[in-house]
Scaffold this motif. Structure first.
Motif, PDB file in Angstrom:
ATOM      1  N   ASP A   1       0.845  -1.199   0.000  1.00 46.18           N
ATOM      2  CA  ASP A   1       0.000   0.000   0.000  1.00 46.18           C
ATOM      3  C   ASP A   1       0.873   1.238   0.000  1.00 46.18           C
ATOM      4  O   ASP A   1       2.091   1.172   0.202  1.00 46.18           O
ATOM      5  CB  ASP A   1      -0.996   0.011   1.168  1.00 46.18           C
ATOM      6  CG  ASP A   1      -0.299   0.063   2.520  1.00 46.18           C
ATOM      7  OD1 ASP A   1       0.890   0.437   2.582  1.00 46.18           O
ATOM      8  OD2 ASP A   1      -0.945  -0.271   3.531  1.00 46.18           O
ATOM      9  N   ILE A   2       0.245   2.365  -0.265  1.00 50.00           N
ATOM     10  CA  ILE A   2       0.973   3.637  -0.340  1.00 50.00           C
ATOM     11  C   ILE A   2       0.791   4.375   0.981  1.00 50.00           C
ATOM     12  O   ILE A   2      -0.350   4.638   1.402  1.00 50.00           O
ATOM     13  CB  ILE A   2       0.443   4.501  -1.504  1.00 50.00           C
ATOM     14  CG1 ILE A   2       0.565   3.742  -2.826  1.00 50.00           C
ATOM     15  CG2 ILE A   2       1.202   5.818  -1.576  1.00 50.00           C
ATOM     16  CD1 ILE A   2      -0.081   4.460  -3.995  1.00 50.00           C
ATOM     17  N   ASN A   3       1.898   4.688   1.621  1.00 51.00           N
ATOM     18  CA  ASN A   3       1.829   5.439   2.879  1.00 51.00           C
ATOM     19  C   ASN A   3       1.503   6.910   2.617  1.00 51.00           C
ATOM     20  O   ASN A   3       1.986   7.509   1.651  1.00 51.00           O
ATOM     21  CB  ASN A   3       3.158   5.347   3.639  1.00 51.00           C
ATOM     22  CG  ASN A   3       3.438   3.937   4.119  1.00 51.00           C
ATOM     23  OD1 ASN A   3       2.514   3.179   4.390  1.00 51.00           O
ATOM     24  ND2 ASN A   3       4.718   3.575   4.206  1.00 51.00           N
ATOM     25  N   ASN A   4       0.673   7.470   3.495  1.00 50.59           N
ATOM     26  CA  ASN A   4       0.386   8.916   3.498  1.00 50.59           C
ATOM     27  C   ASN A   4      -0.269   9.407   2.198  1.00 50.59           C
ATOM     28  O   ASN A   4      -0.083  10.567   1.816  1.00 50.59           O
ATOM     29  CB  ASN A   4       1.675   9.722   3.757  1.00 50.59           C
ATOM     30  CG  ASN A   4       2.345   9.326   5.057  1.00 50.59           C
ATOM     31  OD1 ASN A   4       1.675   9.136   6.075  1.00 50.59           O
ATOM     32  ND2 ASN A   4       3.667   9.197   5.031  1.00 50.59           N
ATOM     33  N   LEU A   5      -1.044   8.542   1.516  1.00 51.20           N
ATOM     34  CA  LEU A   5      -1.719   8.990   0.298  1.00 51.20           C
ATOM     35  C   LEU A   5      -2.739  10.085   0.613  1.00 51.20           C
ATOM     36  O   LEU A   5      -2.868  11.047  -0.145  1.00 51.20           O
ATOM     37  CB  LEU A   5      -2.414   7.805  -0.392  1.00 51.20           C
ATOM     38  CG  LEU A   5      -3.165   8.153  -1.680  1.00 51.20           C
ATOM     39  CD1 LEU A   5      -2.216   8.699  -2.744  1.00 51.20           C
ATOM     40  CD2 LEU A   5      -3.923   6.928  -2.218  1.00 51.20           C
ATOM     41  N   LYS A   6      -3.432   9.942   1.746  1.00 57.03           N
ATOM     42  CA  LYS A   6      -4.411  10.967   2.122  1.00 57.03           C
ATOM     43  C   LYS A   6      -3.742  12.309   2.329  1.00 57.03           C
ATOM     44  O   LYS A   6      -4.271  13.359   1.947  1.00 57.03           O
ATOM     45  CB  LYS A   6      -5.153  10.545   3.395  1.00 57.03           C
ATOM     46  CG  LYS A   6      -6.275  11.503   3.802  1.00 57.03           C
ATOM     47  CD  LYS A   6      -6.995  11.005   5.031  1.00 57.03           C
ATOM     48  CE  LYS A   6      -8.181  11.922   5.376  1.00 57.03           C
ATOM     49  NZ  LYS A   6      -7.778  13.331   5.552  1.00 57.03           N
ATOM     50  N   SER A   7      -2.542  12.281   2.920  1.00 54.47           N
ATOM     51  CA  SER A   7      -1.810  13.529   3.131  1.00 54.47           C
ATOM     52  C   SER A   7      -1.435  14.172   1.799  1.00 54.47           C
ATOM     53  O   SER A   7      -1.489  15.400   1.648  1.00 54.47           O
ATOM     54  CB  SER A   7      -0.550  13.256   3.965  1.00 54.47           C
ATOM     55  OG  SER A   7       0.217  14.437   4.125  1.00 54.47           O
ATOM     56  N   ILE A   8      -1.054  13.344   0.828  1.00 52.85           N
ATOM     57  CA  ILE A   8      -0.706  13.865  -0.501  1.00 52.85           C
ATOM     58  C   ILE A   8      -1.933  14.503  -1.146  1.00 52.85           C
ATOM     59  O   ILE A   8      -1.853  15.593  -1.728  1.00 52.85           O
ATOM     60  CB  ILE A   8      -0.148  12.739  -1.388  1.00 52.85           C
ATOM     61  CG1 ILE A   8       1.175  12.222  -0.825  1.00 52.85           C
ATOM     62  CG2 ILE A   8       0.037  13.227  -2.831  1.00 52.85           C
ATOM     63  CD1 ILE A   8       1.726  11.022  -1.560  1.00 52.85           C
ATOM     64  N   ASN A   9      -3.082  13.826  -1.030  1.00 57.11           N
ATOM     65  CA  ASN A   9      -4.316  14.372  -1.596  1.00 57.11           C
ATOM     66  C   ASN A   9      -4.696  15.693  -0.939  1.00 57.11           C
ATOM     67  O   ASN A   9      -5.101  16.652  -1.622  1.00 57.11           O
ATOM     68  CB  ASN A   9      -5.459  13.365  -1.440  1.00 57.11           C
ATOM     69  CG  ASN A   9      -5.339  12.185  -2.392  1.00 57.11           C
ATOM     70  OD1 ASN A   9      -4.807  12.307  -3.492  1.00 57.11           O
ATOM     71  ND2 ASN A   9      -5.830  11.028  -1.965  1.00 57.11           N
ATOM     72  N   ASP A  10      -4.576  15.746   0.398  1.00 59.06           N
ATOM     73  CA  ASP A  10      -4.963  16.957   1.124  1.00 59.06           C
ATOM     74  C   ASP A  10      -4.011  18.109   0.848  1.00 59.06           C
ATOM     75  O   ASP A  10      -4.432  19.283   0.782  1.00 59.06           O
ATOM     76  CB  ASP A  10      -5.003  16.665   2.631  1.00 59.06           C
ATOM     77  CG  ASP A  10      -6.110  15.691   3.006  1.00 59.06           C
ATOM     78  OD1 ASP A  10      -7.036  15.528   2.183  1.00 59.06           O
ATOM     79  OD2 ASP A  10      -6.029  15.078   4.087  1.00 59.06           O
ATOM     80  N   THR A  11      -2.726  17.803   0.690  1.00 64.45           N
ATOM     81  CA  THR A  11      -1.725  18.863   0.523  1.00 64.45           C
ATOM     82  C   THR A  11      -1.601  19.324  -0.918  1.00 64.45           C
ATOM     83  O   THR A  11      -1.545  20.525  -1.204  1.00 64.45           O
ATOM     84  CB  THR A  11      -0.349  18.373   1.020  1.00 64.45           C
ATOM     85  OG1 THR A  11      -0.460  17.930   2.377  1.00 64.45           O
ATOM     86  CG2 THR A  11       0.673  19.485   0.924  1.00 64.45           C
ATOM     87  N   HIS A  12      -1.561  18.371  -1.844  1.00 66.20           N
ATOM     88  CA  HIS A  12      -1.261  18.703  -3.242  1.00 66.20           C
ATOM     89  C   HIS A  12      -2.449  18.487  -4.178  1.00 66.20           C
ATOM     90  O   HIS A  12      -2.340  18.768  -5.374  1.00 66.20           O
ATOM     91  CB  HIS A  12      -0.074  17.868  -3.732  1.00 66.20           C
ATOM     92  CG  HIS A  12       1.162  18.041  -2.900  1.00 66.20           C
ATOM     93  ND1 HIS A  12       1.957  19.167  -2.966  1.00 66.20           N
ATOM     94  CD2 HIS A  12       1.735  17.229  -1.965  1.00 66.20           C
ATOM     95  CE1 HIS A  12       2.981  19.043  -2.132  1.00 66.20           C
ATOM     96  NE2 HIS A  12       2.859  17.876  -1.506  1.00 66.20           N
ATOM     97  N   GLY A  13      -3.533  17.975  -3.654  1.00 61.13           N
ATOM     98  CA  GLY A  13      -4.713  17.749  -4.492  1.00 61.13           C
ATOM     99  C   GLY A  13      -4.803  16.312  -4.987  1.00 61.13           C
ATOM    100  O   GLY A  13      -3.817  15.568  -4.987  1.00 61.13           O
ATOM    101  N   HIS A  14      -6.009  15.914  -5.420  1.00 54.42           N
ATOM    102  CA  HIS A  14      -6.235  14.534  -5.850  1.00 54.42           C
ATOM    103  C   HIS A  14      -5.513  14.201  -7.160  1.00 54.42           C
ATOM    104  O   HIS A  14      -5.220  13.021  -7.409  1.00 54.42           O
ATOM    105  CB  HIS A  14      -7.743  14.286  -6.008  1.00 54.42           C
ATOM    106  CG  HIS A  14      -8.461  14.187  -4.704  1.00 54.42           C
ATOM    107  ND1 HIS A  14      -8.503  13.037  -3.954  1.00 54.42           N
ATOM    108  CD2 HIS A  14      -9.158  15.116  -3.985  1.00 54.42           C
ATOM    109  CE1 HIS A  14      -9.203  13.231  -2.854  1.00 54.42           C
ATOM    110  NE2 HIS A  14      -9.618  14.489  -2.845  1.00 54.42           N
ATOM    111  N   HIS A  15      -5.223  15.208  -7.947  1.00 54.97           N
ATOM    112  CA  HIS A  15      -4.467  14.948  -9.176  1.00 54.97           C
ATOM    113  C   HIS A  15      -3.082  14.423  -8.840  1.00 54.97           C
ATOM    114  O   HIS A  15      -2.594  13.466  -9.473  1.00 54.97           O
ATOM    115  CB  HIS A  15      -4.367  16.222 -10.011  1.00 54.97           C
ATOM    116  CG  HIS A  15      -3.620  16.036 -11.303  1.00 54.97           C
ATOM    117  ND1 HIS A  15      -4.135  15.314 -12.365  1.00 54.97           N
ATOM    118  CD2 HIS A  15      -2.381  16.470 -11.694  1.00 54.97           C
ATOM    119  CE1 HIS A  15      -3.255  15.308 -13.354  1.00 54.97           C
ATOM    120  NE2 HIS A  15      -2.186  16.005 -12.976  1.00 54.97           N
TER     121      HIS A  15
END
Length: 211
Positions: free
Chosen positions: A144-158
């Protein structure tokens, strides 16, 4: 008495043959009109042509006795139409087969990553459970990918989607020669290693770690 042989040798066979032609034509046209079956159009036309040719041939038979050549022309035209219908059906079957394969591939493929999807993973697991005798060895890798939610929240879902696609590409490149790769959730991946040496799975894991 002299008329009976003529009836049994000429008129009766001709009547029976005409009945067959008419019945076949009526059935094909009824199916064409009632069921709106467009595939019956060419056979219906072919039957109509053959019946028309038979009627003309019989008219020539009773008028001059020479009917074979005329009937041969209609039979040839009948055969050409049926051949065209057969070719059309073969082309339709081929197209349907291609579409079926495409739909099946789409049903088992994750649209974002191109890996097999959760449905394909569950189908393969069920198959393995139902046919354990076909599996001599089985290895499973969960990723699995760690901190994917953080990436989405910080940089957007793209950016999150790009991250998923990048990881999926690495998973595929690392394990494609050693097993089947699946994306079973938002950031979850699985690899099934069936009937392969354990060393293959370890090589895939090593390839993944070095990326």
């Amino acid at each position: 008495l002299h008329i009976l042989p003529l009836i049994f040798t000429v008129l009766l066979p001709q009547l029976l043959l005409a009945t067959v032609f008419i019945s076949t034509m009526v059935i094909s046209f009824v199916e064409l009109i009632r069921d709106q079956n467009k595939h019956m159009l060419l056979p219906s036309i072919a039957n109509l042509i053959l019946l028309f040719g038979y009627i003309l041939a019989m008219a020539c038979f009773y008028q001059s006795g020479n009917y074979i050549r005329m009937f041969q022309h209609f039979v040839f035209l009948f055969s050409i139409i049926l051949f065209a219908e057969m070719f059309y059906k073969m082309e339709a079957l081929y197209t349907d087969a291609i579409q079926m394969k495409t739909y099946q591939r789409l049903a088992f493929t994750d649209g974002m990553t191109g890996l097999y999807n959760r449905f394909a993973f569950e189908k393969d697991i069920v198959r393995l459970c139902e046919q354990p005798e076909t599996v001599s060895s089985l290895g499973i890798v969960a990723l699995d990918i760690n901190n994917l939610k953080s990436i989405n929240d910080t940089h957007g879902h793209h950016a999150g989607d790009n991250c998923i696609q990048k990881v999926a590409s690495i998973v595929d490149e690392s394990f494609r020669h050693f097993g089947e790769c699946y994306r079973i959730g938002g950031d979850e991946f699985m690899v099934l290693n069936q009937n392969r040496p354990e060393s293959d799975l370890l090589d895939g894991i090593l390839n993944f770690k070095t990326r």
